[in-house]
Motif scaffolding. Structure first.
Motif, PDB file in Angstrom:
ATOM      1  N   ASN A   1       0.827  -1.209   0.000  1.00 36.86           N
ATOM      2  CA  ASN A   1       0.000   0.000   0.000  1.00 36.86           C
ATOM      3  C   ASN A   1       0.859   1.255   0.000  1.00 36.86           C
ATOM      4  O   ASN A   1       0.580   2.214  -0.727  1.00 36.86           O
ATOM      5  N   VAL A   2       1.888   1.246   0.829  1.00 37.82           N
ATOM      6  CA  VAL A   2       2.785   2.407   0.898  1.00 37.82           C
ATOM      7  C   VAL A   2       3.488   2.608  -0.451  1.00 37.82           C
ATOM      8  O   VAL A   2       3.611   3.735  -0.937  1.00 37.82           O
TER       9      VAL A   2
ATOM     10  N   MET B   1       4.096   5.579  -5.427  1.00 36.40           N
ATOM     11  CA  MET B   1       4.116   5.578  -6.890  1.00 36.40           C
ATOM     12  C   MET B   1       3.100   6.574  -7.439  1.00 36.40           C
ATOM     13  O   MET B   1       3.409   7.349  -8.355  1.00 36.40           O
ATOM     14  N   THR B   2       1.886   6.553  -6.884  1.00 37.64           N
ATOM     15  CA  THR B   2       0.840   7.473  -7.342  1.00 37.64           C
ATOM     16  C   THR B   2       1.259   8.921  -7.126  1.00 37.64           C
ATOM     17  O   THR B   2       1.088   9.776  -8.003  1.00 37.64           O
ATOM     18  N   ASP B   3       1.822   9.183  -5.957  1.00 41.90           N
ATOM     19  CA  ASP B   3       2.268  10.537  -5.642  1.00 41.90           C
ATOM     20  C   ASP B   3       3.359  10.992  -6.604  1.00 41.90           C
ATOM     21  O   ASP B   3       3.343  12.130  -7.097  1.00 41.90           O
TER      22      ASP B   3
ATOM     23  N   ILE C   1       9.764   3.833 -10.520  1.00 44.11           N
ATOM     24  CA  ILE C   1       8.883   4.996 -10.625  1.00 44.11           C
ATOM     25  C   ILE C   1       9.196   6.003  -9.526  1.00 44.11           C
ATOM     26  O   ILE C   1       9.006   7.211  -9.707  1.00 44.11           O
ATOM     27  N   LEU C   2       9.690   5.516  -8.391  1.00 42.37           N
ATOM     28  CA  LEU C   2       9.998   6.422  -7.286  1.00 42.37           C
ATOM     29  C   LEU C   2      11.195   7.313  -7.603  1.00 42.37           C
ATOM     30  O   LEU C   2      11.458   8.275  -6.880  1.00 42.37           O
ATOM     31  N   ALA C   3      11.922   6.985  -8.684  1.00 36.67           N
ATOM     32  CA  ALA C   3      13.106   7.772  -9.046  1.00 36.67           C
ATOM     33  C   ALA C   3      12.862   8.678 -10.245  1.00 36.67           C
ATOM     34  O   ALA C   3      13.812   9.286 -10.755  1.00 36.67           O
TER      35      ALA C   3
ATOM     36  N   GLN D   1      10.658  14.997 -10.721  1.00 36.98           N
ATOM     37  CA  GLN D   1       9.511  15.578 -10.045  1.00 36.98           C
ATOM     38  C   GLN D   1       9.417  17.075 -10.308  1.00 36.98           C
ATOM     39  O   GLN D   1      10.426  17.741 -10.554  1.00 36.98           O
ATOM     40  N   GLU D   2       8.182  17.576 -10.286  1.00 37.00           N
ATOM     41  CA  GLU D   2       7.989  19.014 -10.375  1.00 37.00           C
ATOM     42  C   GLU D   2       8.465  19.680  -9.089  1.00 37.00           C
ATOM     43  O   GLU D   2       8.597  19.029  -8.047  1.00 37.00           O
TER      44      GLU D   2
END
Length: 926
Positions: free
Chosen positions: A541-542, A547-549, A763-765, A768-769
């Motif tokens: 879940n985390v 990933m969504t964030d 995806i976590l890498a 980012q804006e």
């Protein structure tokens, strides 16, 4: 069997026997479009007087949505009642004061009227609530008939232009010609006119729509969509659309569609890869590529749904004159447009209103009609104004370019400039470029096969340290060890009980012992399973939230432009599902197998140490085997996941372009392409399963050898322990083979799961804006003064600058138009203002504040943007206009009336995904 008709690859309508495997929609389309021999030799399209429908919208509402509507209506009525009561009390107070001053009783009647009105409001309120409880969303059958009394003949080689207001049915008329709509006879329309368009009614309409020859088409057709459909391929592939390369025809198409300058600007020319939905092309470029596809196909009939609306005035004029009037003069052309300044140059005009053909005739016949004259003159005024502004701007830019290229400041006469352009055109015509075919392409989409995924020990460690997974494993391993111990003890005490069955208290003693160990066995396995399951699900879940964030905060130009939708969907579906659904059980089974194997080896070491002589051999052989196997299995698992992404991308792309695919008769090509992609994925799955079987057989060899040696040694040294203990040991040695086999199988599945985890972890890498703790100036912006100060901007690091030292100033509350040629950077200016794309150098000031130093969410909350391509969400019109429910219904209705959407608002029409049940004009208005 009854004959049906369809259009073959060459465009000729031929008779075929009825195919029982055809779907109802395909059968209706085949029946509705008649063969060529039944059409007059001079007629290209003939539509008999008929009605047509798209079918029905979804009319059922779930209970929760009904309850929500009731609650909202109740709250609204309650607030209204409270306001009226408050106003009434104020009015009563005012009347009392007047009476006290005038000492007059004449206002008693007025006061009683207020009480009557208040009771009336309360009564109305209760009535509203009563009606809302019975509320049901009814759609009348007559409202789903989109086109009414359509009768049209188009001659071969004719240039027909269709105009009309937004939502008048212009695009639907083109879809009708292609056979995409359902025929509704006058009898059916009259019979069901006032009935509710429920599922049964629509089904009945569908069954009655099997009419032959309602739409008669002679020749092959091509189609240019209003929202251009661009494939995730190169520009060349998009234009050819599966046809063989004819270089002369290709070069001519590029020139006539005004794509020469665009090819020169793009790094890879016509081999430039286009992102999904043409993401790296401007609106005008996409329209011209879609137009070039239709021109290159050389079909007999070309249906064009407003392809020139996104073009600048100069390009629009060239395409109309050089392409529509010259290149395609022998083709049948049906054009939907709002560019009414060209209406005097077409053969006939069709004017549509409310789904009907209101007028049809030549420009000379219609221009004297008062209503038509008003429409044309109004639209011409706007069109000419835009054209004059764009041509003036283009001329100024060209003058500046000439000055800078000459290196002098002398003035250039516009007349001289026109002469130079004319001579340049003649030179170009005399010495045409040999070819527009490029030899070196450029990619935008990142190839998923090039990604390196190594599920090494570092990935395992990263997973264990995330969200306290290591603590869960640390707690669960001792629990599962006790679980195995209880299992062995319960079995052992059953054997001991058999040996001491003659003793008096044996029954009571051993039943209690077996029961205690059995309860402990069941309780411990439940606790261990619960701990591992909850920790794994929580970790998943985390990961999903992170990933969504990350995806929601990823920049469009650096991530979404380069990432196929299928790849993203694959990570959020198959990879996450493997971690969610398979990983908890696999991890539990792994710990359980380890516990049983450890317990078995521990008992063997105590009871018969000689039985462990084969263990070192089995461990070494197993280690070498898994080292040899795991690399191949890991790669095959990665390939299986990677080959799933193109299936999703291709499927979504095909769905969005179904109209174009069917018009060009390319269905089988896309079906074959889908089969090919599925075969590739299944091939990878087959080989991964084959590897599993290969591995399982060899593990079975090793475990069988270990079991045989251990049991033989137990028999040889049976005197070293009592017979009961030896018996229990042999039972667990027999199960050791299955445990070893199961352990290695689960270990390989966990390795595959770690590959999915590593893919999700990538995806976590992603970039980012620039969200962060930036300033939020109070009461900003106050004036709205905008200053672009030497702004330089590029879409990606490897591309050229799009905005180069851009400098201009806009005063507060000014209305400014930005004009320029297609691809000049107009939309990019809007993206820069919202920081959708960050500038490379320079800055943008709004009321003196550098927007790069303002909180990004705060900045975007202060700016409203109307995008070139409208995006709508599934739901009501109100939700699409005000998703955060900030405005009252009166404010919404006031804006809706100004935007000419009152009819849509009153219809309570549910908007489908991305507004597919609305016209492009309606979507843009929303």
């Amino acid at each position: 069997m009854a004959p049906v008709f369809h259009r073959d690859d060459d465009g000729v309508q031929r008779v075929h026997e009825k195919n029982p495997e055809l779907s109802p929609v395909e059968e209706i389309n085949h029946l509705m479009i008649k063969k060529e021999s039944d059409v007059n030799s001079g007629i290209a399209i003939k539509i008999e007087r008929s009605n047509f429908s798209w079918g029905g919208d979804k009319i059922e509402e779930d209970e929760s949505s009904k309850q929500d509507k009731k609650l909202k209506k109740f709250q609204k009525a309650t607030k209204l009642n409270e306001k009226i009561k408050q106003k009434t009390e104020e009015s009563k107070s005012t009347i009392s004061k007047i009476k006290a001053i005038n000492n007059d009783d004449s206002d008693e009647e007025t006061e009683s009227n207020f009480d009557d009105n208040l009771s009336l409001v309360e009564s109305d309120d209760s009535t509203v609530m009563t009606n809302s409880s019975k509320e049901k969303k009814d759609i009348k059958f007559k409202s789903i008939i989109t086109l009414k009394n359509i009768e049209l003949e188009v001659e071969k080689g004719e240039f027909l232009c269709i105009i009309g207001e937004v939502g008048s049915g212009k695009s639907s008329l083109l879809n009708l010609i292609m056979g995409d709509m359902i025929y509704v006879s006058d009898e059916t329309a009259e019979e069901f006119e006032n009935q509710t368009a429920d599922e049964q009614c629509i089904k009945e309409m569908f069954e009655r729509s099997r009419a032959e020859g309602v739409v008669k088409v002679s020749g092959s057709m091509s189609f240019v969509q209003q929202v251009p459909w661009i494939q995730n391929k190169t520009l060349r592939d998009n234009i050819l659309f599966g046809l063989p390369m004819d270089e002369n025809r290709y070069n001519s198409t590029i020139e006539k569609c005004q794509l020469v300058k665009d090819f020169e600007q793009l790094d890879g020319g016509d081999l430039t890869e286009i992102g999904e939905k043409g993401i790296n092309l401007s609106g005008g470029q996409k329209a011209r590529v879609s137009l070039a596809r239709a021109v290159y196909s050389q079909k007999d009939i070309i249906l064009m749904d407003d392809p020139i609306s996104a073009l600048d005035a100069n390009t629009k004029k060239k395409i109309f004159e050089e392409l529509f009037l010259e290149e395609l003069k022998d083709k049948t052309r049906v054009l939907v447009t709002h560019a009414v300044d060209f209406l005097d140059r077409v053969d006939r005009i069709v004017i549509m209103k409310h789904g009907k053909i209101k007028y049809i005739g030549t420009y000379e016949e219609l221009k004297n009609n008062d209503m038509i004259q008003h429409i044309i003159e109004t639209l011409k005024k706007v069109s000419h104004k835009q054209q004059d502004e764009e041509e003036h701007e283009a001329q100024e830019l060209e003058l500046k370019r000439k000055k800078s290229s000459d290196g002098s400041n002398k003035a250039v006469n516009p007349g001289d400039l026109d002469e130079e352009e004319d001579s340049l055109k003649k030179n170009e015509a005399g010495a045409r470029k040999m070819s527009y075919l490029s030899t070196k392409g450029s990619k935008i989409i990142m190839d998923e096969f090039e990604e390196r995924v190594d599920a090494d020990w570092g990935v395992y460690w990263k997973y264990l340290v995330s969200n306290w997974m290591w603590l869960a494993m640390l707690v669960s391993i001792p629990i599962y060890s006790l679980y195995a111990f209880c299992g062995i003890q319960s079995t052992r005490y059953i054997g001991v009980w058999v040996d001491h069955i003659q003793e008096e208290d044996s029954y009571k003693k051993y039943v209690v012992l077996v029961l205690i160990y059995s309860l402990g066995y069941g309780l411990l396995v439940t606790i261990g399973f619960f701990i591992i399951m909850m920790s794994v699900v929580n970790s998943s879940n985390v990961l999903h939230r992170n990933m969504t964030d990350k995806v929601l905060r990823a920049p469009i130009n650096l991530y979404f432009d380069k990432t196929p939708t299928g790849k993203l969907l694959n990570r959020f579906s198959k990879d996450i599902n493997r971690i969610d659904a398979e990983f908890p059980f696999n991890l539990t089974f792994l710990v359980e197998c380890l516990s049983w194997m450890g317990a078995t080896l521990f008992v063997s070491a105590i009871v018969s140490p000689w039985s462990l002589l084969s263990t070192p051999f089995a461990v070494v052989a197993g280690f070498l085997l898994i080292k040899y196997y795991i690399r191949s299995y890991r790669e095959m698992t990665r390939i299986e996941s990677v080959t799933n992404s193109p299936i999703l991308s291709n499927f979504g792309e095909t769905l969005s372009g179904t109209t174009t695919i069917r018009c060009y008769n390319k269905q089988m090509e896309f079906i074959d392409k889908n089969h090919e992609l599925v075969d590739n994925n299944l091939s990878a799955y087959f080989w991964s399963q084959s590897l599993n079987i290969w591995f399982s057989i060899r593990v079975q060899y090793i475990s069988s050898f270990m079991m045989c040696v251990s049991m033989a040694l137990c028999i040889v040294y049976k005197a070293s322990a009592d017979s009961t203990t030896i018996g229990v040991l042999m039972i667990y040695l027999l199960s050791l083979q299955a445990n070893i086999l199961w352990f290695f199988r689960i270990a390989s599945d966990i390795e595959g799961g770690m590959v999915s985890y590593d893919r999700c972890n990538m995806i976590l890498a992603i970039p980012q804006e620039a969200f962060g703790d930036y300033s939020k100036p109070p009461n900003w912006p106050s004036e709205g003064k905008i200053v672009f100060d030497k702004l330089c901007l590029r879409y990606r690091p490897e591309t050229e600058l799009v905005l180069k030292n851009l400098r201009f100033e806009i005063g507060g509350k000014q209305k400014v138009g930005v004009v320029g040629r297609t691809g000049a950077g107009k939309s990019t200016v809007c993206l820069a203002l919202c920081r959708i794309i960050e500038g490379e150098s320079g800055r943008i000031l709004i009321d003196g504040h550098d927007i790069s130093k303002i909180d990004l969410a705060y900045l975007r909350s202060k700016i409203t943007i109307i995008p070139q391509d409208p995006t709508l969400f599934e739901g009501t019109l109100r939700f699409n206009l005000d998703p955060e429910s900030r405005c009252s219904d009166s404010e919404i209705e006031r804006i809706i009336s100004k935007a000419a959407l009152k009819e849509l608002w009153d219809s309570n029409k549910e908007i489908s995904t991305n507004g597919e049940n609305l016209s492009s004009g309606e979507k843009q208005l929303i």
